[in-house]
Design an enzyme around this catalytic site. Sequence first.
Site, PDB file in Angstrom:
ATOM      1  N   CYS A  10       0.822  -1.196   0.000  1.00 10.17           N
ATOM      2  CA  CYS A  10       0.000   0.000   0.000  1.00 10.17           C
ATOM      3  C   CYS A  10       0.860   1.252   0.000  1.00 10.17           C
ATOM      4  O   CYS A  10       2.080   1.205  -0.048  1.00 10.17           O
ATOM      5  CB  CYS A  10      -0.900   0.004   1.242  1.00 10.17           C
ATOM      6  SG  CYS A  10      -1.865  -1.518   1.445  1.00 10.17           S
ATOM      7  N   ARG A  46      -4.816   1.405  -0.857  1.00  8.59           N
ATOM      8  CA  ARG A  46      -4.726  -0.033  -0.631  1.00  8.59           C
ATOM      9  C   ARG A  46      -4.558  -0.838  -1.914  1.00  8.59           C
ATOM     10  O   ARG A  46      -5.293  -0.635  -2.887  1.00  8.59           O
ATOM     11  CB  ARG A  46      -5.967  -0.544   0.105  1.00  8.59           C
ATOM     12  CG  ARG A  46      -5.807  -2.015   0.512  1.00  8.59           C
ATOM     13  CD  ARG A  46      -6.996  -2.581   1.231  1.00  8.59           C
ATOM     14  NE  ARG A  46      -6.679  -3.928   1.720  1.00  8.59           N
ATOM     15  CZ  ARG A  46      -7.566  -4.848   2.027  1.00  8.59           C
ATOM     16  NH1 ARG A  46      -8.861  -4.579   1.923  1.00  8.59           N
ATOM     17  NH2 ARG A  46      -7.195  -6.044   2.449  1.00  8.59           N
ATOM     18  N   LEU A  47      -3.575  -1.760  -1.858  1.00  7.63           N
ATOM     19  CA  LEU A  47      -3.457  -2.836  -2.836  1.00  7.63           C
ATOM     20  C   LEU A  47      -3.832  -4.102  -2.086  1.00  7.63           C
ATOM     21  O   LEU A  47      -3.100  -4.566  -1.211  1.00  7.63           O
ATOM     22  CB  LEU A  47      -2.017  -2.932  -3.375  1.00  7.63           C
ATOM     23  CG  LEU A  47      -1.738  -4.077  -4.343  1.00  7.63           C
ATOM     24  CD1 LEU A  47      -2.574  -3.954  -5.614  1.00  7.63           C
ATOM     25  CD2 LEU A  47      -0.253  -4.141  -4.698  1.00  7.63           C
ATOM     26  N   ILE A  70      -4.218  -7.699  -0.867  1.00  2.60           N
ATOM     27  CA  ILE A  70      -3.456  -8.932  -1.000  1.00  2.60           C
ATOM     28  C   ILE A  70      -4.035 -10.033  -0.112  1.00  2.60           C
ATOM     29  O   ILE A  70      -4.206 -11.171  -0.539  1.00  2.60           O
ATOM     30  CB  ILE A  70      -1.967  -8.709  -0.619  1.00  2.60           C
ATOM     31  CG1 ILE A  70      -1.353  -7.600  -1.482  1.00  2.60           C
ATOM     32  CG2 ILE A  70      -1.170 -10.003  -0.731  1.00  2.60           C
ATOM     33  CD1 ILE A  70      -1.208  -7.928  -2.941  1.00  2.60           C
ATOM     34  N   ASN A  98       1.856  -0.207   5.526  1.00  2.85           N
ATOM     35  CA  ASN A  98       2.288  -0.658   4.205  1.00  2.85           C
ATOM     36  C   ASN A  98       3.200  -1.855   4.403  1.00  2.85           C
ATOM     37  O   ASN A  98       4.206  -1.761   5.106  1.00  2.85           O
ATOM     38  CB  ASN A  98       3.047   0.477   3.496  1.00  2.85           C
ATOM     39  CG  ASN A  98       3.757   0.007   2.237  1.00  2.85           C
ATOM     40  OD1 ASN A  98       3.299  -0.913   1.564  1.00  2.85           O
ATOM     41  ND2 ASN A  98       4.875   0.633   1.915  1.00  2.85           N
ATOM     42  N   GLU A 104       3.644  -6.426   4.685  1.00  2.00           N
ATOM     43  CA  GLU A 104       3.054  -7.716   5.041  1.00  2.00           C
ATOM     44  C   GLU A 104       3.705  -8.223   6.318  1.00  2.00           C
ATOM     45  O   GLU A 104       4.932  -8.186   6.455  1.00  2.00           O
ATOM     46  CB  GLU A 104       3.269  -8.759   3.930  1.00  2.00           C
ATOM     47  CG  GLU A 104       2.640  -8.425   2.595  1.00  2.00           C
ATOM     48  CD  GLU A 104       1.113  -8.511   2.579  1.00  2.00           C
ATOM     49  OE1 GLU A 104       0.540  -9.051   3.555  1.00  2.00           O
ATOM     50  OE2 GLU A 104       0.504  -8.041   1.608  1.00  2.00           O
ATOM     51  N   ASP A 124      -3.561  -8.827   8.512  1.00  2.00           N
ATOM     52  CA  ASP A 124      -2.441  -8.558   9.407  1.00  2.00           C
ATOM     53  C   ASP A 124      -2.466  -7.163  10.016  1.00  2.00           C
ATOM     54  O   ASP A 124      -1.789  -6.907  11.009  1.00  2.00           O
ATOM     55  CB  ASP A 124      -1.106  -8.787   8.681  1.00  2.00           C
ATOM     56  CG  ASP A 124      -1.012  -8.065   7.341  1.00  2.00           C
ATOM     57  OD1 ASP A 124      -2.002  -7.446   6.913  1.00  2.00           O
ATOM     58  OD2 ASP A 124       0.059  -8.141   6.707  1.00  2.00           O
ATOM     59  N   ILE A 169      12.859 -10.988 -18.257  1.00  2.00           N
ATOM     60  CA  ILE A 169      13.056 -10.014 -19.324  1.00  2.00           C
ATOM     61  C   ILE A 169      14.358 -10.362 -20.042  1.00  2.00           C
ATOM     62  O   ILE A 169      15.387 -10.591 -19.411  1.00  2.00           O
ATOM     63  CB  ILE A 169      13.139  -8.581 -18.753  1.00  2.00           C
ATOM     64  CG1 ILE A 169      11.749  -8.116 -18.309  1.00  2.00           C
ATOM     65  CG2 ILE A 169      13.706  -7.614 -19.770  1.00  2.00           C
ATOM     66  CD1 ILE A 169      10.766  -7.866 -19.421  1.00  2.00           C
ATOM     67  N   SER A 201      11.206 -12.274  -5.059  1.00  2.00           N
ATOM     68  CA  SER A 201      12.472 -11.940  -5.726  1.00  2.00           C
ATOM     69  C   SER A 201      13.631 -12.590  -4.984  1.00  2.00           C
ATOM     70  O   SER A 201      13.481 -13.057  -3.850  1.00  2.00           O
ATOM     71  CB  SER A 201      12.666 -10.426  -5.785  1.00  2.00           C
ATOM     72  OG  SER A 201      13.235  -9.954  -4.572  1.00  2.00           O
TER      73      SER A 201
END
Length: 631
Positions: free
Chosen positions: A2, A50-51, A53, A75, A77, A100, A292, A364
């Site tokens: 977020c 907010r995104l 998840i 922001n 997790e 959370d 990529i 990642s």
Amino acid sequence: MCGIAGVMHLAPEGHPDKDTLAMMNDIQQHRGPDAGDYFFDGPVGLAHRRLSIIDLEGSPQPMLSADKRACVVFNGEIYNFKQLHQELAAKGYQFNTHGDTETILNAYLEWGDECVHKLRGMFAFAIWDMEKQRLFMARDRMGIKPFFYSLLPTGEFVFGSELKVLTQHPAFDRTLRDTTIEDYFTFGYVPEPYTVYQNSYKLPPGHTLVIERGQTSLPQAKEYWDVPTQWEQPLSAEEVQEQLIDRLKEAVDIRLVADVPLGAFLSGGVDSSGVVALMSQLQSDPVNTCAIGFDVKAFNETEFAQMVADRYQTNHRVETVSQNDFDLIDKLAFLYDEPYADSSAMPTYRVCQLARKHVTVALSGDGGDELFAGYRRYNMHQHEDRVRNMLPLGLRQPLFGPLGRLYPKLDWAPKFLRAKTTFQSMAMDTVQGYHNSMSILRADERAKLFSGEFTQRLNGYSSLQVFQRYAERVKHLDPVKIAQYLDMKTYLVGDILTKVDRASMAHSLEVRVPILDHKFVEWAFKTPTSHNLQDGIGKYSFKKSLEPHLPHDVLYRKKMGFAVPLADWFRGPLKQRLYDGLLSRQMTESGYFNKKQLQKLIDDHVTGLRDNSAPLWTLMMFESFMRQQLR
């Protein structure tokens, strides 16, 4: 994942302006396109984008605690939130959601400022305690999630997930901080805790900050965690081999919780390949992977990514980027808000763009090089320090000092002849030598680039002080460990994690970083240098542990990096832009630069006399920042 923002009036009669806070929040809509809301209480206004998840329908923010005592914007997790939920519920705390965010609130109510020690994850949050009239803020241990703040001349304390959030406030001071210009032209980024602006800051990783109503100045941030540098005994080779995969697999496993599509970056390098291999062993469905590629073989790693994708039967997607993909230059200057010169931000932006077409969360492999000594520079630094130990400084300075000054910069020559930086570093101590080797423009080059007026304003300040500040903590460690620690405190957070956060959030993509799980870091940093660097091979212990899981060619091939062909661009399609931008009135009259040296850097590169691509890119990104951000 977020975006957060907030305003707090420190004066008793002050109240936040709702339109200003809305403007601050709107500028970061890309960080959270799913929802946005506000909370106001007396002197404080909190905002959130907010995104979604986890707990997609619940967990709205800003979120009030069940007893209405505290409100949080968050922001990140928290990966152990379910265990904390159970522990706090057993203590009588009420939960109205399944995510959370509420766990952070109740953890604060139970443990106060010490709640951060309970949290395992990546986070940046602010909690307004209405009872105590205080704002409590925290950033995760490794600095995966960003947190910016400033105290304005109006007596308002402002914070946000990106620097552009702060600059939206009409009272924000855009005066540049001179010392960070010196830092930027050394490192290619502005190191914590400063920003490029005089009166704004980054909350350092592993720190908290508390500000109360009635204060008249910024308080000191308080450190609650650091990479451990003292241990009873280092890990043995057997312990590393026995434990590494299980520990890393656990860090990966807790990052697979999501109520949205999840996948991973797969560059073909050791770290991302290792993460994908362990993900494949932890989930029944094929892993979604993306890579990529470049249309120039020297920069293309997709064949190695394909080896891993084939072995684990992943849902693999590849897109090829043209070597002339330089349209992002000005967009990057906007995304990063302050001068930022890592050109791999361009392919990182593209791989995030590709990933977001298929997933909302991607894992990642960042952090493996810093944690297990994977960069080639560590091997060189170790060799240099062996010479330092054989020859006292009193001998090295008169021997190597003149060589460093007089030896030509042979960019066109074979590598074994390009010794200027090495000669310079050999006349220095360990920390100075590492600083010199890490510099985009070395001290002598910066002295030529900067104007006399600007050099006077610096008043003797050197970016070396950034390294010296951290090196004092680890002077008992060996030279490679010192370099690794310095990179974790500077390069990792200021460059790598910054790059990934802005590039991913530009596409509303959440990136999780299992190798930088703090429990894994605490264990892994005890691996001795002798296990990490063997026979010139970096990350040796890490690679040996992954041998049963990855192809030999992936593990032991020469490291390529996520590079772009800057040298060719500046002699071809970007040549005119160099002259127009770097010799523009805004640059030449800024007071920072020696115009003749700007001209020489360009001319020497364009004619092939020197490879000045790194300093020229650093200058080009600075020019783009000046043109866009200081209008």
